[in-house]
Design an enzyme around this catalytic site. Structure first.
Site, PDB file in Angstrom:
ATOM      1  N   ASP A 200     -22.311  25.662 -25.605  1.00 26.56           N
ATOM      2  CA  ASP A 200     -22.213  26.236 -26.933  1.00 26.56           C
ATOM      3  C   ASP A 200     -22.197  25.118 -27.967  1.00 26.56           C
ATOM      4  O   ASP A 200     -21.803  23.986 -27.682  1.00 26.56           O
ATOM      5  CB  ASP A 200     -20.923  27.045 -27.083  1.00 26.56           C
ATOM      6  CG  ASP A 200     -21.051  28.445 -26.509  1.00 26.56           C
ATOM      7  OD1 ASP A 200     -22.183  28.884 -26.273  1.00 26.56           O
ATOM      8  OD2 ASP A 200     -20.011  29.085 -26.301  1.00 26.56           O
ATOM      9  N   LYS A 222     -30.410  27.671 -28.274  1.00 27.93           N
ATOM     10  CA  LYS A 222     -31.859  27.516 -28.289  1.00 27.93           C
ATOM     11  C   LYS A 222     -32.539  28.173 -27.095  1.00 27.93           C
ATOM     12  O   LYS A 222     -33.731  27.952 -26.856  1.00 27.93           O
ATOM     13  CB  LYS A 222     -32.210  26.026 -28.331  1.00 27.93           C
ATOM     14  CG  LYS A 222     -31.750  25.347 -29.613  1.00 27.93           C
ATOM     15  CD  LYS A 222     -32.135  23.876 -29.644  1.00 27.93           C
ATOM     16  CE  LYS A 222     -31.661  23.220 -30.935  1.00 27.93           C
ATOM     17  NZ  LYS A 222     -32.004  21.778 -30.974  1.00 27.93           N
TER      18      LYS A 222
END
Length: 418
Positions: A200, A222
């Site tokens: 994260d 992403k």
């Protein structure tokens, strides 16, 4: 006679009689390991420290409140002699020799038949460091070696390759509030052993730079979502990499179960038949206020604290928070993920009776080199956030504890070289 080195061995004491003579500090230090080994422990001592007495009261050891007497070691497999009476120690040592009982003496190691190594533990591995000869024994040096090895195993700086196939799976690791030093030792070790790390943005990013080159690091923000929701895409990434036989770490900020959606990931892994372990982390809800000099509880000020998610506003139909009840509490209110909603939150609390002059502190980037603290009240916090340009991540603390310790300086952390 020529001096020979001590022969190291691990004793399996489960269910076997161990006699400890003396209930002082030496016994207090040694008894927990003997209890953990499953030994049948008899303590013989007229007195004992409060900690040793608590072990007896809990039924972990049997305590006979009397001095040593001849015959106490007759049925023992192992003995620890640690009384304050040198004569009793000598007599007990002679009895141990006569009955062929391995015996450790705290007062005279040279007269003992066994020595206690400096021991430490790291995830199923026992590290025992022993000076091989009596002459020149240096317990502090031995302990320092033990500490260096154990610390290296725990924090991942000393990595021993696994020569047997590891069971693939996922570890949900709470990385703590941001400072890389505040991850648990188990979490750091699992990171060092990982094949894949899915991180994260709020996890301790500095730790990623320490990973070996072969480790694949995936930014969870992403991951291509495609037709999946973000969380579903993360779940699938965890499952896919684990099914490839890899050791996967899901590195999360704070604690996996404190607004971290850790249970959703655990459930998805369980449905896919993927083994998973959860490593708790230090939650920012208590650590970040502490780093800024704010105790979430304080005697005579706050007897409770409540942690609330502020990611949806009080008037949002998705909100599960009873803001009216929170307004009536006298303790501390800690709000996570609430920077952009703090104005409406403050208005709601005041509307339900919370004094408008209630102190508020906003701690941005807590525990990192960029930490800063901004103070306000419920009446002024919305404007303060705007004028001071407070940005997430920030922990918001509401209550009188904000004024207990005054402002604390941001933590001084060395900057990495450019």
């Amino acid at each position: 006679m020529a001096e020979h080195p001590a022969y190291p061995v691990g004793l399996r004491l489960t269910g076997r009689r161990v006699v400890v003579l003396g209930g002082g500090q030496v016994a207090q230090r040694r008894l927990p390991a003997l209890i953990a080994a499953g030994a049948d422990i008899l303590l013989v001592s007229p007195e004992a420290t409060p900690s040793v007495e608590a072990m007896a009261e809990a039924g972990e050891i049997t305590w006979e409140r009397r001095p040593y007497a001849d015959g106490d070691l007759a049925d023992a497999w192992y003995a620890l002699i640690a009384t304050s009476d040198p004569e009793a120690n000598t007599q007990a040592s002679a009895e141990a020799e006569a009955h062929r009982v391995w015996c450790v003496r705290s007062d005279n190691a040279d007269a003992a038949t066994a020595w206690t190594p400096a021991t430490g533990y790291s995830e199923g591995v026992t590290v025992a460091v022993l000076t091989s000869r009596a002459k020149g024994r240096d317990p502090r040096h031995t302990a320092a070696i033990r500490d260096a090895v154990v610390e290296g195993l725990r924090d991942g700086t000393l990595v021993a390759p696994h020569h047997r196939t590891r069971t693939p799976g996922v570890a949900l690791v709470g990385g703590g509030p941001g400072d890389p030093d505040l991850i648990t030792v188990r979490g750091r070790r699992l990171l060092a052993e990982a094949d894949v790390v899915i991180a994260d943005r709020l996890g301790p990013r500095d730790l990623l730079a320490e990973l070996p080159p072969h480790v694949e690091v995936i930014d969870a923000a992403k991951i291509p979502y495609g037709r999946f929701m973000a969380q579903e895409a993360i779940n699938n990434a965890l499952i896919e990499h684990a099914k490839q036989g890899k050791s996967v770490v899901r590195l999360k900020g704070g604690d996996p179960y404190v607004f971290g959606r850790g249970m959703e990931e655990l459930q998805a892994l369980a449905e896919a038949g993927i083994p998973c372990t959860v490593v708790p982390g230090i939650s920012s809800s208590i650590s970040v206020p502490g780093a800024a000099g704010i105790p979430v509880t304080h005697r005579g000020v706050a007897h409770e604290f409540t942690v609330v998610s502020g990611h949806v506003a009080p008037d949002d139909e998705r909100s599960l928070v009873d803001w009216a009840s929170l307004a009536g509490l006298t303790g501390t209110l800690v709000i996570l993920m609430g920077v952009d909603k703090i104005g409406r939150i403050a208005e709601t609390l005041v509307a339900h009776g919370k004094p408008a002059d209630t102190p508020v502190a906003l701690v941005q980037e807590g525990t990192t080199a960029a930490q800063r603290r901004v103070d306000a009240t419920l009446a002024t916090v919305a404007e303060t956030v705007r004028t001071q340009d407070v940005k997430p991540p920030a922990v918001i603390v509401i209550g009188e504890v904000v004024t207990v310790g005054g402002q604390a300086p941001a933590p001084a952390r060395p900057q990495p070289p450019e």
